[in-house]
Design an enzyme around this catalytic site. Sequence first.
Site, PDB file in Angstrom:
ATOM      1  N   CYS A   1       0.752  -1.276   0.221  1.00 18.99           N
ATOM      2  CA  CYS A   1       0.246   0.137  -0.045  1.00 18.99           C
ATOM      3  C   CYS A   1       0.936   1.243   0.135  1.00 18.99           C
ATOM      4  CB  CYS A   1      -1.005   0.214   1.118  1.00 18.99           C
ATOM      5  SG  CYS A   1      -2.211  -1.263   1.201  1.00 18.99           S
TER       6      CYS A   1
ATOM      7  N   ARG B   1       4.215  -0.736  -4.811  1.00 16.35           N
ATOM      8  CA  ARG B   1       4.328  -1.123  -3.405  1.00 16.35           C
ATOM      9  C   ARG B   1       2.594  -1.881  -3.224  1.00 16.35           C
ATOM     10  NH1 ARG B   1       7.300   0.692   0.799  1.00 16.35           N
ATOM     11  NH2 ARG B   1       9.163   1.840  -0.335  1.00 16.35           N
TER      12      ARG B   1
ATOM     13  N   TRP C   1      -2.725  -2.682  -1.606  1.00 16.60           N
ATOM     14  CA  TRP C   1      -2.390  -4.188  -1.589  1.00 16.60           C
ATOM     15  C   TRP C   1      -3.269  -4.838  -0.723  1.00 16.60           C
ATOM     16  CZ3 TRP C   1      -0.627  -8.012   1.359  1.00 16.60           C
ATOM     17  CH2 TRP C   1       0.053  -9.279   0.732  1.00 16.60           C
TER      18      TRP C   1
ATOM     19  N   GLY D   1      -1.755  -0.756   6.688  1.00 12.36           N
ATOM     20  CA  GLY D   1      -1.459  -1.393   8.163  1.00 12.36           C
ATOM     21  C   GLY D   1      -2.702  -2.317   8.362  1.00 12.36           C
TER      22      GLY D   1
ATOM     23  N   LYS E   1      11.936 -16.402  -7.972  1.00 13.31           N
ATOM     24  CA  LYS E   1      11.949 -15.305  -9.131  1.00 13.31           C
ATOM     25  C   LYS E   1      10.990 -15.754 -10.289  1.00 13.31           C
ATOM     26  CE  LYS E   1      13.132 -12.481  -7.549  1.00 13.31           C
ATOM     27  NZ  LYS E   1      13.563 -12.340  -6.300  1.00 13.31           N
TER      28      LYS E   1
ATOM     29  N   GLU F   1       7.373 -15.948  -8.620  1.00 10.65           N
ATOM     30  CA  GLU F   1       6.784 -14.386  -8.590  1.00 10.65           C
ATOM     31  C   GLU F   1       6.368 -13.773 -10.083  1.00 10.65           C
ATOM     32  OE1 GLU F   1       9.137 -12.192  -5.041  1.00 10.65           O
ATOM     33  OE2 GLU F   1      10.378 -12.714  -6.775  1.00 10.65           O
TER      34      GLU F   1
ATOM     35  N   LYS G   1       5.870  -4.721  -3.078  1.00  9.30           N
ATOM     36  CA  LYS G   1       7.137  -4.580  -2.825  1.00  9.30           C
ATOM     37  C   LYS G   1       7.676  -4.738  -1.426  1.00  9.30           C
ATOM     38  CE  LYS G   1      11.164  -3.781  -4.583  1.00  9.30           C
ATOM     39  NZ  LYS G   1      11.818  -5.031  -5.195  1.00  9.30           N
TER      40      LYS G   1
HETATM   41  C1  G6P Z   1       7.785  -9.105  -0.325  1.00  6.33           C
HETATM   42  C2  G6P Z   1       8.564  -8.863  -1.558  1.00  6.33           C
HETATM   43  C3  G6P Z   1       9.783  -9.731  -1.563  1.00  6.33           C
HETATM   44  C4  G6P Z   1      10.696  -9.343  -0.536  1.00  6.33           C
HETATM   45  C5  G6P Z   1       9.938  -9.679   0.959  1.00  6.33           C
HETATM   46  C6  G6P Z   1      10.853  -9.090   1.925  1.00  6.33           C
HETATM   47  O1  G6P Z   1       7.387 -10.235  -0.036  1.00  6.33           O
HETATM   48  O2  G6P Z   1       7.694  -9.034  -2.642  1.00  6.33           O
HETATM   49  O3  G6P Z   1      10.409  -9.550  -3.091  1.00  6.33           O
HETATM   50  O4  G6P Z   1      11.907 -10.298  -0.605  1.00  6.33           O
HETATM   51  O5  G6P Z   1       8.886  -8.866   0.780  1.00  6.33           O
HETATM   52  O6  G6P Z   1      10.845  -7.661   1.778  1.00  6.33           O
HETATM   53  P1  G6P Z   1      12.144  -6.998   2.295  1.00  6.33           P
HETATM   54  O7  G6P Z   1      12.030  -5.600   2.140  1.00  6.33           O
HETATM   55  O8  G6P Z   1      12.173  -7.048   4.153  1.00  6.33           O
HETATM   56  O9  G6P Z   1      13.409  -7.531   1.828  1.00  6.33           O
END
Ligand code: G6P
Length: 595
Positions: free
Chosen positions: A2, A27, A75, A100, A475, A478, A590
Amino acid sequence: MCGIVGYIGNNEKKEILLNGLKELEYRGYDSAGIAVLAAGELKNFKAVGKICNLENKCLDFVSEGFGLGIGHTRWATHGKPTEVNAHPHIAQFSNVVHNGIIENYQEIKKDLEQKGHQFVSQTDTEVIVHLFEENLKNFDDGLEAFKQTINTLSGAYAILLITKKYPDRIFYAKNGSPLIVAKGEGGIYFASSDAPLVGYANKVVYLEDGEIGSMDSVGFELLKNIKPLEHNKAFAQKEGFRYFMEKEIYEQHKVLLETMMGRVSQEGINLESICGDFFEGIHQITICACGTSYHAGMSGKYLLERISKIKTNVVIASEFRYANPVMEKDELFVVISQSGETADTLEALKLAKANRLKTLAICNVDNSSIVRESDGVILTRAGIEKGVASTKAFATQVMVLWILSVYIACQKQLLNQDEFKNQVQSMLQASKATKVDSKLHERLKRLSKRYLHGHGFFFIGRDIFYPLALEGALKLKEISYLHAEGYPSGEMKHGPIALADSLLFTVALMPKHLLYEKIKSNVEELSARDATICAISSQDFEVADDMVYINPGASYMEEFFSMMVVLQLLALEISIKLGNDVDMPRNLAKSVTVE
Ligand code: G6P
C-alpha cells in the site's frame, strides 16, 4: 505494501496525488483512490487495478485554489480488491486512507453499528472514519476527537484523514507503518516513502511511532527533527529497458561496486557505520529475514561459517516471532530487508532487542524503520528497486554478507595476506561477472520459449548454490506464476525425484569450483529418470538437454553471481513470453507492512 500520499496547498491537488501514487504503485496495485477537499466540496474517486484506471476516472475533475487531498494505492488485506474496498473510506463528511492493519476493527464496527453507523466495505479501515465522526459528537476539538479515535485502535497503521468540518488540515497518525510529512514551495506533502516527495519537497520529517497530529499549511516548522530531503534519490526511470526488473538486472555490476566502495580495498575492510569493537563478545549470529532477503541470509550463512568460522543460524521472520526462540547473550541478531519496513522482520528485530541482543541491519533504505531500530547498520546501496521481484537488492545483500564475513575473519586473524587479497580480488571479479552479456541474454530469450509449459520446475544446487536455487525458483514463481521449487541437489533422491519425468524441468546449478562432481551425479540421477535438464555451468555436460554457459572465473563466488544473473534473466524472459506484468506481478507487493 500500500502507498499513501497527502497534499495541502494551492496547486492542482489531483495531479500531485496521482503523480505521488504512481511513484508508490509498485508497492501495491489492486486498486487506488483519491479524495480532494476544496471550496467546501469533498470529492473522491476510486478504481480497481492500476493508477491509470483511476486517472481515467477523474479526467475531467479540477479543483482550484486552496485545498487538501489524500490518496492511496492498495494491496488487499481485508476484503477483495473491489472499488468499494478501495481507499479512501468514506463516512458522512470525512475520508480516510490507511496502510497497515486494525486488529480490533470487528469490535469497533459492532459498537458503531449499534450506534447507527452503516458500513459498505469489508475493510478494517472503514471503522476509522466512522469512529472519528462518532467521536466528534463528544469533543469540540477535532484533534481531540482524532486522538481518541487513534487511541482506540490496535494494530499497525499510517493514517491520513480529512473532514469537511476542518477544511484546512489533514489529521495524521503513525504506528508501525512509515509516514513522512514534508514541505516544499507548493505546500505540505505526506507520503509513505520518499519517492513521491522528490521534486516537490525539500524538508522532511520521518514521523515516529505514536505520533498523532493535525497539519495545516503553516504548522510544519513546529515539528521536531526536520531534515533536508536528499535530492540524489532521483526518480527511477526505465531508461530504454522494457521493464524496471530488466533495468535493475543490468545495473547490478554497477551497484555492486557501489556496495564495495570505500569498504573493500587491498589494505583491508572498512565498515564505516560499525565501530571497531562491534563484534566483541559475539560468538554466534542469527540472521532473520523474509522472501528474497531470507535467501540472501541463507547464502550468508555459508560465507560466515566458511570464511569467518562463526556459527550462523538463519530464520524466517514470521516463524521466529512466535516460536519462543532461545536467544543467547553472545549472539548477534542480523536482520536483512531491502525495504526496511517488512512487518515480520521489524517485529522479530524488536523481539531480539527486548531480549537484549545486539542487532545489525543490512538494508537498502536509510531512515527506514528497521534501520532506525537497529544498533548497527550496513546499507546495501542498491539504489531504488522498483521491480517487485527483487534482483539488485539481493545481489547487494549477498555482497554485504560476503564483505562482513571477510571483515570478521580479519578481526579474528583467520586470513593471511594472500587469502585476504584473493577474497578482495574475487569480490571485484564477482561484481564484473554480473555485467549482462548480450549474447547470453539473446540465448535466454530463445531458450525461454521451451520452458512455458510442463508441470513444474526444480531448481537444484549444493552448498551456497542451494539458496541461489531457492532464489531462482522464487523469481520464476513470482513473475511467471509457474510452479517451481528449489532443492539441495543431494536431497532429490530422498523424495522429490519421484516427480521426475520429461515435463519436469530441472534447472541445475553446476559450478566448476564447488562440489562439481557431487552435483553432476545428482543431475545424472535425474536425467536417468527422463527429467528435462537445463544445466548452468562453464563445463560441458553431456546429459543436459539445454546448456547455458557461464564464464568459469577463478572462484565459486564468481560463478554464484554469474548464475544469479542467468536465473533472473530466465525468469524475466519466461514471464514476458507468458504476457505477464513483470514489474507488478499479481497478488504481490514490494514491501509487506502487515503480518
Ligand atoms: C515482499 C516482496 C519480496 C521481498 C519480501 C521481503 O514479499 O515481494 O520481494 O523479498 O517482501 O522484503 P524486504 O523488504 O524485507 O527485503
